[in-house]
Design a protein around this motif. Structure first.
Motif, short mmCIF file in Angstrom:
data_model
loop_
_atom_site.label_atom_id
_atom_site.label_comp_id
_atom_site.label_asym_id
_atom_site.label_seq_id
_atom_site.Cartn_x
_atom_site.Cartn_y
_atom_site.Cartn_z
N LYS A 158 137.76 109.01 -73.35
CA LYS A 158 136.80 108.58 -72.32
C LYS A 158 135.68 109.59 -72.15
N VAL A 163 135.37 105.16 -76.90
CA VAL A 163 135.58 104.44 -78.16
C VAL A 163 136.36 105.33 -79.11
N CYS A 182 145.06 101.09 -75.95
CA CYS A 182 144.21 99.93 -76.26
C CYS A 182 143.68 99.24 -75.01
N ARG A 183 144.41 99.34 -73.92
CA ARG A 183 143.94 98.76 -72.66
C ARG A 183 142.81 99.58 -72.05
N GLU A 184 142.90 100.89 -72.19
CA GLU A 184 142.01 101.76 -71.44
C GLU A 184 140.78 102.22 -72.22
N VAL A 185 140.83 102.16 -73.54
CA VAL A 185 139.65 102.49 -74.35
C VAL A 185 139.50 101.44 -75.45
N ARG A 186 138.34 101.41 -76.05
CA ARG A 186 138.11 100.51 -77.18
C ARG A 186 138.61 101.17 -78.47
N VAL A 187 139.49 100.51 -79.18
CA VAL A 187 140.03 101.04 -80.42
C VAL A 187 139.53 100.21 -81.60
N ILE A 188 138.78 100.84 -82.47
CA ILE A 188 138.28 100.19 -83.68
C ILE A 188 139.09 100.72 -84.86
N GLY A 246 137.32 90.87 -84.69
CA GLY A 246 137.29 91.72 -83.51
C GLY A 246 137.02 93.16 -83.88
N ASP A 247 137.90 94.07 -83.45
CA ASP A 247 137.74 95.48 -83.76
C ASP A 247 138.60 95.92 -84.94
#
Length: 254
Positions: A158, A163, A182-188, A246-247
């Motif tokens: 964060k 990301v 995965c809930r709290e940040v965007r995981v690519i 998606g990611d």
């Protein structure tokens, strides 16, 4: 944006590479305790524990018993690991600014140290995530680290914009409460695949090489916008929009 990659099994204790500064691992005290616990095993027990041959067992028995020696100075993590990802990361031409940027934007997993920054000084070791230590209540290193690392990992991602570029091997997810991550940040998650008999499949050596090359690409180009990662190309691998979802970003060759 934060990147994370896997540690390697192969390591070196020597490098002529210069770095602008060094740091201590965040979880050095935990690592030291792990070393003391593992040092209780004989060479033969260590071989069975790590599922390695007698020569490697003897080498690692010496490593653990020499861990606290004043002569064992250690190296920055990014210079210590010598696996394929790190070979392709190829830091020999990194400038001081490259190292500084990597220090802020790259994490390396470690079953001994938890999470490492590139310039954290570490010492050679061998450890696996499924190893269970009696002093840990016979829980695996995965289960030991999960409650220790999850909040820290999320908070650090964060700080860098929320990301995460996941370039680690799949088993490394077990070091964290991955659902929470995965809930709290965007995981690519970039995936590198080749066509075989008309079907896509993963060739491990290619995947490792691409992970190292993509990490280098991001760090060298100071990429902050994840969409720019889609421009990555190496040895015929390039972004495949049709196979991506998606990611989960798929890069294919051929």
């Amino acid at each position: 944006m934060m990147i994370y990659i896997s540690c390697a099994k192969t390591m070196t204790a020597h490098s002529k590479q210069k770095v602008p500064f060094t740091t201590q691992p965040f979880f050095l005290n935990e690592a030291k305790q792990n070393v003391m616990d593992i040092s209780q095993f004989s060479s033969e027990e260590l071989g069975r524990l790590l599922k390695i041959n007698s020569k490697l067992a003897a080498d690692n028995y010496f490593r653990y018993h020499n861990f606290f020696s004043d002569d064992n100075e250690g190296l920055p993590a990014i210079l210590s690991y010598t696996g394929m990802v790190f070979k392709r990361l190829a830091v020999k031409d990194f400038s001081d600014d490259d190292f500084r940027y990597a220090q802020e934007h790259l994490f390396i997993t470690s079953f001994l140290y938890g999470l490492l920054r590139p310039l954290d000084v570490i010492k050679n070791y061998r450890l696996e995530g499924d190893v269970k230590l009696p002093e840990r209540g016979n829980i695996s290193m995965f289960d030991y680290w999960k409650p220790v690392l999850t909040d820290f990992f999320i908070a650090e991602i964060k700080k860098q914009g929320g990301v995460l570029i996941n370039l680690a091997s799949n088993e490394m997810k077990e070091l964290f409460d991955w659902k929470r991550v995965c809930r709290e940040v965007r995981v690519i998650t970039p995936d590198f695949q080749v066509y075989k008999n008309g079907k896509l499949s993963t060739v491990v050596i290619y995947a490792k090489m691409c992970r190292g090359e993509m990490t280098r690409f991001i760090l060298k180009n100071r990429i902050e916008n994840p969409e720019q990662i889609k421009s990555f190309e190496w040895e015929g691998f390039c972004y495949n929009e049709n196979e991506s979802s998606g990611d989960h970003w798929v890069f294919t060759m051929g």
